[in-house]
Design a protein around this motif. Structure first.
Motif, mmCIF file in Angstrom:
data_model
loop_
_atom_site.group_PDB
_atom_site.id
_atom_site.type_symbol
_atom_site.label_atom_id
_atom_site.label_comp_id
_atom_site.label_asym_id
_atom_site.label_seq_id
_atom_site.Cartn_x
_atom_site.Cartn_y
_atom_site.Cartn_z
ATOM 1 N N GLU A 390 11.485 -6.805 22.090
ATOM 2 C CA GLU A 390 10.873 -8.034 22.587
ATOM 3 C C GLU A 390 11.881 -8.883 23.358
ATOM 4 O O GLU A 390 11.493 -9.790 24.105
ATOM 5 N N ASP A 391 13.178 -8.598 23.179
ATOM 6 C CA ASP A 391 14.160 -9.284 24.015
ATOM 7 C C ASP A 391 14.022 -8.850 25.469
ATOM 8 O O ASP A 391 14.237 -9.652 26.386
ATOM 9 N N ILE A 392 13.659 -7.586 25.692
ATOM 10 C CA ILE A 392 13.478 -7.094 27.062
ATOM 11 C C ILE A 392 12.242 -7.737 27.682
ATOM 12 O O ILE A 392 12.287 -8.252 28.815
ATOM 13 N N THR A 393 11.139 -7.739 26.963
ATOM 14 C CA THR A 393 9.912 -8.337 27.508
ATOM 15 C C THR A 393 10.075 -9.844 27.682
ATOM 16 O O THR A 393 9.482 -10.437 28.590
ATOM 17 N N CYS A 394 10.894 -10.467 26.856
ATOM 18 C CA CYS A 394 11.164 -11.898 26.971
ATOM 19 C C CYS A 394 11.808 -12.231 28.315
ATOM 20 O O CYS A 394 11.584 -13.310 28.875
ATOM 21 N N PRO A 402 9.788 -7.156 35.750
ATOM 22 C CA PRO A 402 9.971 -6.057 34.799
ATOM 23 C C PRO A 402 11.134 -5.145 35.169
ATOM 24 O O PRO A 402 11.903 -4.723 34.307
ATOM 25 N N ALA A 403 11.285 -4.845 36.463
ATOM 26 C CA ALA A 403 12.384 -3.970 36.892
ATOM 27 C C ALA A 403 13.738 -4.633 36.639
ATOM 28 O O ALA A 403 14.701 -3.961 36.250
ATOM 29 N N GLN A 404 13.833 -5.944 36.851
ATOM 30 C CA GLN A 404 15.074 -6.649 36.547
ATOM 31 C C GLN A 404 15.376 -6.585 35.057
ATOM 32 O O GLN A 404 16.529 -6.356 34.652
ATOM 33 N N ALA A 405 14.372 -6.814 34.237
ATOM 34 C CA ALA A 405 14.569 -6.778 32.790
ATOM 35 C C ALA A 405 15.078 -5.411 32.347
ATOM 36 O O ALA A 405 16.017 -5.314 31.540
ATOM 37 N N LEU A 406 14.472 -4.354 32.871
ATOM 38 C CA LEU A 406 14.920 -3.005 32.532
ATOM 39 C C LEU A 406 16.337 -2.749 33.035
ATOM 40 O O LEU A 406 17.141 -2.104 32.356
ATOM 41 N N LYS A 407 16.652 -3.266 34.223
ATOM 42 C CA LYS A 407 17.988 -3.096 34.789
ATOM 43 C C LYS A 407 19.039 -3.779 33.908
ATOM 44 O O LYS A 407 20.139 -3.255 33.709
ATOM 45 N N ASP A 441 20.612 10.502 28.093
ATOM 46 C CA ASP A 441 19.882 9.528 27.285
ATOM 47 C C ASP A 441 18.595 9.237 28.045
ATOM 48 O O ASP A 441 18.607 8.498 29.040
ATOM 49 N N ILE A 442 17.483 9.805 27.580
ATOM 50 C CA ILE A 442 16.271 9.859 28.392
ATOM 51 C C ILE A 442 15.058 9.450 27.568
ATOM 52 O O ILE A 442 14.875 9.911 26.434
ATOM 53 N N LEU A 443 14.220 8.584 28.158
ATOM 54 C CA LEU A 443 12.950 8.191 27.555
ATOM 55 C C LEU A 443 11.818 8.566 28.504
ATOM 56 O O LEU A 443 11.957 8.438 29.728
ATOM 57 N N LEU A 444 10.703 9.024 27.942
ATOM 58 C CA LEU A 444 9.491 9.277 28.723
ATOM 59 C C LEU A 444 8.379 8.376 28.214
ATOM 60 O O LEU A 444 8.105 8.329 27.003
ATOM 61 N N TRP A 445 7.723 7.684 29.156
ATOM 62 C CA TRP A 445 6.695 6.697 28.829
ATOM 63 C C TRP A 445 5.348 7.120 29.394
ATOM 64 O O TRP A 445 5.268 7.578 30.540
ATOM 65 N N ASP A 446 4.319 6.927 28.610
ATOM 66 C CA ASP A 446 2.945 7.122 29.061
ATOM 67 C C ASP A 446 2.511 5.828 29.746
ATOM 68 O O ASP A 446 1.880 4.958 29.136
ATOM 69 N N ILE A 453 5.642 -4.457 31.559
ATOM 70 C CA ILE A 453 6.786 -4.411 30.660
ATOM 71 C C ILE A 453 6.357 -4.368 29.200
ATOM 72 O O ILE A 453 7.070 -3.811 28.345
ATOM 73 N N ASP A 454 5.196 -4.923 28.872
ATOM 74 C CA ASP A 454 4.745 -4.931 27.480
ATOM 75 C C ASP A 454 4.463 -3.529 26.954
ATOM 76 O O ASP A 454 4.364 -3.322 25.744
ATOM 77 N N LEU A 455 4.340 -2.565 27.861
ATOM 78 C CA LEU A 455 4.120 -1.178 27.464
ATOM 79 C C LEU A 455 5.222 -0.680 26.529
ATOM 80 O O LEU A 455 4.971 0.138 25.648
ATOM 81 N N ILE A 456 6.451 -1.188 26.681
ATOM 82 C CA ILE A 456 7.562 -0.679 25.873
ATOM 83 C C ILE A 456 7.448 -1.083 24.407
ATOM 84 O O ILE A 456 8.149 -0.525 23.549
ATOM 85 N N LEU A 457 6.558 -2.030 24.093
ATOM 86 C CA LEU A 457 6.390 -2.468 22.706
ATOM 87 C C LEU A 457 5.421 -1.580 21.948
ATOM 88 O O LEU A 457 5.346 -1.656 20.714
ATOM 89 N N ASP A 458 4.689 -0.744 22.649
ATOM 90 C CA ASP A 458 3.725 0.176 22.036
ATOM 91 C C ASP A 458 4.428 1.509 21.805
ATOM 92 O O ASP A 458 4.617 2.286 22.736
#
Length: 498
Positions: A390-394, A402-407, A441-446, A453-458
């Protein structure tokens, strides 16, 4: 192929692969000639080819679509459109999923996760309990949620990190500062108010005796503490440059370490090829540390625009400083008196509310002027650490895209970690990016977290977690597949050499 596949899927070894996967290299080498041949075969590089993925590389806000990524052992060997499949490679069909680097929490306190946070070591828990709490959260609430690296910025998880690296325990890789360097009465002084001076001098306070913090006065004591941290494996140094919320004796307005103490810490860090990060909130402290060579600036939620402009000018000229944003704690937890952690005193809550009021303004100014930023949760103790993402989505709620937050939590963070130079515990490859020559170090998201950005909380949308080339979660295939892997904690991190 069955042996290679089972190796890929460790530590989630299905019953169907139990026989082949349970044969260790040691047992194989002592067995018959065919078994020796199998052992020799097993030493060949392990390849995993991801196909049909859309890549957020840690920097570019625009996804690279229809891509393939080849992992060899624990690093990314190739990124491209049409990568030839190596013989024996295991193929992961991304089916249009979004691939991102593993997340990097740049402001974590691994050893401060007992229920009462920093106050826990005063009266309730010893270092063994602190380690147990740390491992629980490192596994369940960090690694298994896609946080593959943490920068521990005050505390002493150095042996925990070693156990993870050796494969004895599961968890993210850890860059640690070792114990924070604080003055008596500063933000790192967690001792009870009435503890006798002789007990303080002999480190009878649990926080100091476990080296989660150093309470030192004068350049000579600072020298000893910094060098001891570096001797034990610290990747950088954390100093207390001002007052804090989660401590008892220090108003926010104080300056913390004196100039000669800061200068000594910076000098020794520089001599060792690494850097100093500072905890501080206001202009006087930030400007002191800018003058003295500190490189990583944490918090800063009470600074003014002239200080922000000075930081940006310095960054654009030298590319050697960073602002570290702890969004959730400052904006949400410190958003009101009622939302403050329950274990805080009245005085601490008052300080927190003041910080919370300044946080959005500081973030707005940093974004407006183009400061180089990383993100770190500063979320520790049950009730908070479970919500790290939630720090990322914040960040998005604070005005970033969202791209800045992920960066902030990937590419930028990976750059700063490499500032540790010869003290970098993971020097071989890059971090925080999907690129040739980066750790796998790899993540795959549906779905696409650069759009939502809220997708990462699910957690059901996080289909695949790889850290250092090892798979910890794989729900890319259906539940009826023999290689289906549910999200559950692994037994070990893995066994091949770093």
């Amino acid at each position: 192929m069955r042996i290679k596949l089972s190796r890929l899927l460790t530590p989630f070894v299905a019953i169907a692969f139990a026989i082949t996967a349970s044969v260790s290299p040691t047992i194989i080498s002592a067995a018959t000639a065919p078994a020796k041949a199998a052992a020799k075969e097993e030493k060949k590089p392990i390849h995993i080819l991801f196909t049909n993925v859309n890549i957020f590389d840690g920097f570019n806000p625009k996804l690279q679509t229809g891509m393939s990524v080849l992992v060899e052992n624990n690093y990314i060997k190739e990124v491209g459109k049409n990568i030839k499949k190596p013989v024996g490679a295991y193929v992961v069909d991304g089916k249009g999923r979004t691939m991102t680097p593993g997340f990097i929490d740049m402001h974590q306190h691994v050893m401060l996760n007992p229920p009462e946070g920093t106050a826990s070591y005063q009266t309730r828990w010893d270092d063994a309990a602190g380690g147990a709490f740390a491992m629980h959260h490192l596994n369940h609430n960090m690694l298994m949620k896609g946080i593959t690296t943490v920068r521990d910025i005050a505390g002493d998880p150095l042996d925990v990190a070693k156990a993870i690296d050796m494969g004895h325990l599961p968890g993210p890789r850890i860059y640690s500062s070792g114990g924070a360097i604080s003055q008596t009465g500063g933000h790192g002084d967690f001792a009870a108010r009435n503890i006798p001076p002789e007990d303080l001098a002999n480190h009878h306070d649990m926080s100091q005796s476990t080296q989660n913090t150093w309470v030192v006065d004068g350049p000579d004591e600072v020298t000893k503490a910094v060098r001891l941290n570096l001797r034990r494996g610290a990747a950088f140094i954390k100093v207390m440059g001002g007052g804090g919320v989660a401590s008892e004796f220090d108003p926010l307005e104080i300056l913390g370490l004196a100039e000669d103490e800061v200068k000594r810490a910076v000098e020794i860090a520089k001599d060792n090829g690494t850097y100093v990060a500072v905890h501080a909130y206001h202009d006087d402290s930030y400007n002191r540390h800018l003058d003295l060579g500190t490189r990583s600036f944490e918090h800063g939620f009470l600074i003014s625009e002239p200080t922000v402009k000075r930081m940006v000018k310095r960054y654009k000229k030298s590319k050697d400083i960073v602002w570290s944003f702890q969004c959730y704690m400052s904006i949400n937890s410190f958003g009101s008196y009622e939302s403050m952690p329950t274990f805080f005193t009245h005085e601490q809550k008052v300080k927190g509310v003041k910080v919370g009021k300044g946080a959005r303004n500081a973030a707005k100014m940093m974004n407006k002027h183009g400061m180089f930023i990383v993100g770190g949760s500063d979320m520790f103790s049950p009730g908070l650490v479970e919500r790290i993402k939630e720090d990322i989505t914040c960040n998005v709620k604070a005005g970033f895209t969202p791209a800045q937050a992920l960066k902030h939590w990937t590419g930028n963070a990976g750059i700063v970690l490499k500032w540790s130079g010869p003290k970098d515990p993971y020097p071989t490859y890059k971090l925080g990016t999907i690129a040739k020559g980066a750790y796998a170090d790899i993540l795959l998201w549906d779905g696409d977290p650069t759009k939502n950005i809220d997708l990462i909380l699910d957690e059901s949308k996080l289909n695949f977690i790889m850290k250092d080339g090892l798979v910890y979660k794989n729900t890319v295939v259906g539940a009826d597949s023999p290689v289906y892997r549910p999200a559950k904690p692994p037994l070990t991190r893995g066994s091949y050499p770093l």
